[in-house]
Write a protein that holds these residues in place. Structure first.
Motif, PDB file in Angstrom:
ATOM      1  N   TYR A   1      -0.460  -6.537 -49.932  1.00 38.29           N
ATOM      2  CA  TYR A   1       0.695  -6.362 -50.819  1.00 38.29           C
ATOM      3  C   TYR A   1       0.263  -5.870 -52.202  1.00 38.29           C
ATOM      4  O   TYR A   1       0.883  -4.959 -52.772  1.00 38.29           O
ATOM      5  CB  TYR A   1       1.467  -7.673 -50.958  1.00 38.29           C
ATOM      6  N   SER A   2      -0.804  -6.453 -52.734  1.00 41.19           N
ATOM      7  CA  SER A   2      -1.236  -6.095 -54.090  1.00 41.19           C
ATOM      8  C   SER A   2      -1.814  -4.681 -54.155  1.00 41.19           C
ATOM      9  O   SER A   2      -1.720  -4.017 -55.189  1.00 41.19           O
ATOM     10  CB  SER A   2      -2.278  -7.103 -54.593  1.00 41.19           C
ATOM     11  N   SER A   3      -2.382  -4.203 -53.051  1.00 38.64           N
ATOM     12  CA  SER A   3      -3.027  -2.891 -53.085  1.00 38.64           C
ATOM     13  C   SER A   3      -2.162  -1.768 -52.490  1.00 38.64           C
ATOM     14  O   SER A   3      -2.230  -0.619 -52.942  1.00 38.64           O
ATOM     15  CB  SER A   3      -4.364  -2.935 -52.329  1.00 38.64           C
ATOM     16  N   LEU A   4      -1.341  -2.089 -51.487  1.00 36.77           N
ATOM     17  CA  LEU A   4      -0.581  -1.056 -50.792  1.00 36.77           C
ATOM     18  C   LEU A   4       0.930  -1.235 -50.857  1.00 36.77           C
ATOM     19  O   LEU A   4       1.678  -0.269 -50.750  1.00 36.77           O
ATOM     20  CB  LEU A   4      -1.021  -0.988 -49.316  1.00 36.77           C
ATOM     21  N   GLY A   5       1.393  -2.482 -50.995  1.00 42.44           N
ATOM     22  CA  GLY A   5       2.822  -2.715 -51.100  1.00 42.44           C
ATOM     23  C   GLY A   5       3.412  -3.372 -49.862  1.00 42.44           C
ATOM     24  O   GLY A   5       2.780  -3.488 -48.809  1.00 42.44           O
ATOM     25  N   PHE A   6       4.661  -3.785 -49.983  1.00 43.15           N
ATOM     26  CA  PHE A   6       5.341  -4.556 -48.946  1.00 43.15           C
ATOM     27  C   PHE A   6       5.594  -3.735 -47.688  1.00 43.15           C
ATOM     28  O   PHE A   6       5.579  -4.261 -46.566  1.00 43.15           O
ATOM     29  CB  PHE A   6       6.668  -5.092 -49.497  1.00 43.15           C
TER      30      PHE A   6
ATOM     31  N   SER B   1       8.451 -13.739 -51.321  1.00 47.40           N
ATOM     32  CA  SER B   1       8.939 -14.247 -52.609  1.00 47.40           C
ATOM     33  C   SER B   1       8.498 -13.337 -53.753  1.00 47.40           C
ATOM     34  O   SER B   1       9.288 -13.025 -54.656  1.00 47.40           O
ATOM     35  CB  SER B   1       8.423 -15.670 -52.846  1.00 47.40           C
ATOM     36  N   THR B   2       7.244 -12.904 -53.712  1.00 44.31           N
ATOM     37  CA  THR B   2       6.732 -12.007 -54.753  1.00 44.31           C
ATOM     38  C   THR B   2       7.471 -10.671 -54.712  1.00 44.31           C
ATOM     39  O   THR B   2       7.809 -10.095 -55.751  1.00 44.31           O
ATOM     40  CB  THR B   2       5.223 -11.777 -54.546  1.00 44.31           C
TER      41      THR B   2
ATOM     42  N   LEU C   1      10.874 -11.154 -56.198  1.00 44.48           N
ATOM     43  CA  LEU C   1      10.763 -11.401 -57.636  1.00 44.48           C
ATOM     44  C   LEU C   1      10.440 -10.113 -58.389  1.00 44.48           C
ATOM     45  O   LEU C   1      11.074  -9.781 -59.399  1.00 44.48           O
ATOM     46  CB  LEU C   1       9.686 -12.460 -57.889  1.00 44.48           C
ATOM     47  N   GLN C   2       9.460  -9.356 -57.880  1.00 45.32           N
ATOM     48  CA  GLN C   2       8.969  -8.185 -58.598  1.00 45.32           C
ATOM     49  C   GLN C   2       9.764  -6.909 -58.299  1.00 45.32           C
ATOM     50  O   GLN C   2      10.079  -6.147 -59.212  1.00 45.32           O
ATOM     51  CB  GLN C   2       7.490  -7.961 -58.257  1.00 45.32           C
ATOM     52  N   GLN C   3      10.063  -6.680 -57.026  1.00 39.29           N
ATOM     53  CA  GLN C   3      10.690  -5.423 -56.640  1.00 39.29           C
ATOM     54  C   GLN C   3      12.216  -5.490 -56.631  1.00 39.29           C
ATOM     55  O   GLN C   3      12.889  -4.505 -56.941  1.00 39.29           O
ATOM     56  CB  GLN C   3      10.193  -5.011 -55.249  1.00 39.29           C
ATOM     57  N   LEU C   4      12.763  -6.655 -56.259  1.00 38.34           N
ATOM     58  CA  LEU C   4      14.216  -6.788 -56.186  1.00 38.34           C
ATOM     59  C   LEU C   4      14.787  -7.484 -57.409  1.00 38.34           C
ATOM     60  O   LEU C   4      16.000  -7.655 -57.521  1.00 38.34           O
ATOM     61  CB  LEU C   4      14.615  -7.548 -54.915  1.00 38.34           C
ATOM     62  N   HIS C   5      13.895  -7.944 -58.311  1.00 35.76           N
ATOM     63  CA  HIS C   5      14.282  -8.544 -59.592  1.00 35.76           C
ATOM     64  C   HIS C   5      15.208  -9.753 -59.416  1.00 35.76           C
ATOM     65  O   HIS C   5      16.209  -9.902 -60.121  1.00 35.76           O
ATOM     66  CB  HIS C   5      14.952  -7.485 -60.489  1.00 35.76           C
ATOM     67  N   GLN C   6      14.840 -10.612 -58.478  1.00 35.50           N
ATOM     68  CA  GLN C   6      15.608 -11.828 -58.226  1.00 35.50           C
ATOM     69  C   GLN C   6      15.012 -13.005 -58.996  1.00 35.50           C
ATOM     70  O   GLN C   6      13.867 -12.961 -59.462  1.00 35.50           O
ATOM     71  CB  GLN C   6      15.620 -12.134 -56.725  1.00 35.50           C
ATOM     72  N   SER C   7      15.796 -14.068 -59.115  1.00 41.91           N
ATOM     73  CA  SER C   7      15.322 -15.267 -59.800  1.00 41.91           C
ATOM     74  C   SER C   7      14.276 -15.971 -58.946  1.00 41.91           C
ATOM     75  O   SER C   7      14.138 -15.716 -57.744  1.00 41.91           O
ATOM     76  CB  SER C   7      16.491 -16.224 -60.052  1.00 41.91           C
ATOM     77  N   THR C   8      13.559 -16.895 -59.575  1.00 39.40           N
ATOM     78  CA  THR C   8      12.540 -17.651 -58.853  1.00 39.40           C
ATOM     79  C   THR C   8      13.166 -18.464 -57.725  1.00 39.40           C
ATOM     80  O   THR C   8      12.617 -18.547 -56.616  1.00 39.40           O
ATOM     81  CB  THR C   8      11.797 -18.594 -59.817  1.00 39.40           C
ATOM     82  N   VAL C   9      14.329 -19.057 -57.993  1.00 40.74           N
ATOM     83  CA  VAL C   9      14.996 -19.887 -56.982  1.00 40.74           C
ATOM     84  C   VAL C   9      15.354 -19.055 -55.753  1.00 40.74           C
ATOM     85  O   VAL C   9      15.092 -19.447 -54.609  1.00 40.74           O
ATOM     86  CB  VAL C   9      16.264 -20.542 -57.571  1.00 40.74           C
ATOM     87  N   VAL C  10      15.955 -17.884 -55.982  1.00 40.38           N
ATOM     88  CA  VAL C  10      16.339 -17.007 -54.872  1.00 40.38           C
ATOM     89  C   VAL C  10      15.098 -16.525 -54.127  1.00 40.38           C
ATOM     90  O   VAL C  10      15.061 -16.504 -52.886  1.00 40.38           O
ATOM     91  CB  VAL C  10      17.161 -15.811 -55.376  1.00 40.38           C
ATOM     92  N   SER C  11      14.066 -16.151 -54.872  1.00 42.31           N
ATOM     93  CA  SER C  11      12.846 -15.620 -54.254  1.00 42.31           C
ATOM     94  C   SER C  11      12.177 -16.654 -53.363  1.00 42.31           C
ATOM     95  O   SER C  11      11.772 -16.355 -52.228  1.00 42.31           O
ATOM     96  CB  SER C  11      11.870 -15.149 -55.344  1.00 42.31           C
ATOM     97  N   LEU C  12      12.056 -17.886 -53.852  1.00 43.09           N
ATOM     98  CA  LEU C  12      11.439 -18.949 -53.061  1.00 43.09           C
ATOM     99  C   LEU C  12      12.308 -19.326 -51.857  1.00 43.09           C
ATOM    100  O   LEU C  12      11.802 -19.688 -50.797  1.00 43.09           O
ATOM    101  CB  LEU C  12      11.181 -20.182 -53.928  1.00 43.09           C
ATOM    102  N   SER C  13      13.618 -19.227 -52.038  1.00 44.51           N
ATOM    103  CA  SER C  13      14.528 -19.574 -50.943  1.00 44.51           C
ATOM    104  C   SER C  13      14.385 -18.614 -49.765  1.00 44.51           C
ATOM    105  O   SER C  13      14.618 -18.993 -48.614  1.00 44.51           O
ATOM    106  CB  SER C  13      15.977 -19.569 -51.440  1.00 44.51           C
TER     107      SER C  13
END
Length: 404
Positions: free
Chosen positions: A158-163, A33-34, A37-49
């Protein structure tokens, strides 16, 4: 009389396979979801889905496994689930297209559902019947440990190295499962037993559901629905209380109390019966939800302590639903229907945990704004647990023999 052994090589290896499956599940789900949200610039609804649709795929995989495990065999399905789970990881590397990512998540969820159900069915077959509650309880610790380690590991990497590094870790762990599956030795149905089971396989809805497992599965669905309030809201709730660390330590306490109590509760389940475990389970579950809600009224220091206590109570409460519920589901079914019973039980549990956030997301704004909405949700959840307790007694508990 000497006790039959639980910790055979296959039991240990199968439990490790389950741990690896769930670690990968939590590693990917905790950050997808993160990432969206952050890398693909999707909405919260899409990200959580993107997190939720995985559960839909898992449910499909569990149902399919239940109706095909007699024909294909447990170990073969363990391989099939692992292949799907691993292969779809490469899909993340190849696309950022959101509709395609939804498809990848659903199909990968199906692979997870197939592998996890096959592993759970193997556990049900190899654990001695006289120690089934204790054995399944130990097996379920693989999920508990993964739930405690997976999200923290995911967030850290994820926070230090990425997806991309998360995907690499997931790939390595799933390749390791293939090596381990080779060493799993389980007695499959003989050709005669398989032919008999397939010839007498129920039709219609009974083909997908094990009726004997339905009562405890309904209880698991309702308990999982309430649990989803914790899984969905604890991070936001603890942050709103200005004690985000308590939100993480809540799950640490949850895992610790499960580990400490499981040997005792497993033996009680096998020697004293279902109610001796489930009645205390619902008491602690109720106390946990009440304490989480009450934490919203206290200052951060006291709220921190209350949430830690609530996490321990949650482990002693909800932490017993899955392992002992599964033990009941497979105990009350015929040998050739253990796979269907396992998929029925976990299908209902997944439906509660996965469907809960959708319903609760609509309810929370009606209960209050911000922190107060979550606080009231948890307070109302306490009597909801009591209602589930009553349902448990009416559809299952009152039929159990009283053991003193």
């Amino acid at each position: 009389m000497k006790k039959e052994s639980i910790f055979t090589p296959t039991f240990v290896i199968n439990t490790l396979i389950s741990f690896l499956f769930y670690i990968v599940f939590y590693v990917l789900t905790s950050s997808i979801s993160t990432y969206a949200l952050q890398q693909l610039h999707q909405s919260t609804v899409v990200s959580l889905s993107l997190s939720s649709v995985f559960v839909i795929g898992a449910l499909i995989g569990r149902v399919w496994t239940g109706i095909t495990i007699t024909k294909l065999g447990m170990k073969r399905l363990l391989y099939i689930g692992g292949i799907l789970f691993l292969a779809l990881i490469f899909g993340y590397y190849l696309t950022t297209n959101i509709p395609l990512l939804f498809i990848i998540r659903i199909v990968q969820g199906a692979g997870f559902g197939i592998g996890a159900t096959a592993s759970g069915t193997i556990a049900g077959h190899i654990v001695p019947a006289s120690r089934r509650g204790e054995g399944i309880g130990y097996y379920a610790l693989s999920v508990t440990l993964a739930a405690a380690v997976g999200p923290a590991l995911s967030i850290m990497i994820y926070s230090s190295l990425g997806f991309t590094y998360l995907l690499g870790l997931a790939s390595i762990l799933l390749v390791l499962t293939f090596v381990l599956i080779f060493f799993v030795h389980v007695k499959e149905l003989s050709p005669e037993e398989r032919a008999h089971a397939l010839a007498h396989q129920p039709q219609g809805v009974d083909k997908f559901l094990e009726k004997s497992a339905l009562p405890i599965s309904i209880v698991a669905f309702l308990a999982g629905f309430i649990d989803s309030a914790i899984l969905t809201g604890m991070g936001s709730f603890s942050t709103a209380l200005h004690i985000p660390l308590a939100g993480s330590l809540f799950f640490t306490m949850y895992a610790i109390l499960i580990f400490l109590s499981r040997p005792l509760t497993g033996r009680i389940f096998d020697t004293k019966g279902d109610n001796w475990v489930f009645h205390p389970t619902f008491i602690f579950f109720t106390v946990a939800m009440l304490l989480v809600g009450l934490a919203g009224f206290f200052n951060p220091t006291l709220g921190f302590v209350v949430l830690l206590i609530a996490g321990g109570a949650f482990g002693l409460g909800y932490g017993g639903v899955a392992p002992f519920g599964q033990a009941i589901a497979i105990r009350d079914s015929n040998k050739e229907r253990i796979g269907v019973a396992t998929s029925t039980f976990f299908g209902f549990l997944d439906l509660g945990v996965g469907g809960g956030p959708i319903v609760l997301g609509a309810i929370i704004p009606l209960l209050g704004q911000g922190m107060s909405g979550f606080r009231n949700l948890y307070l109302y959840s306490a009597p909801a647990v009591i209602a589930v307790w009553i349902i448990y007694y009416l559809i299952h508990g009152k039929k159990q023999k009283v053991v003193v």
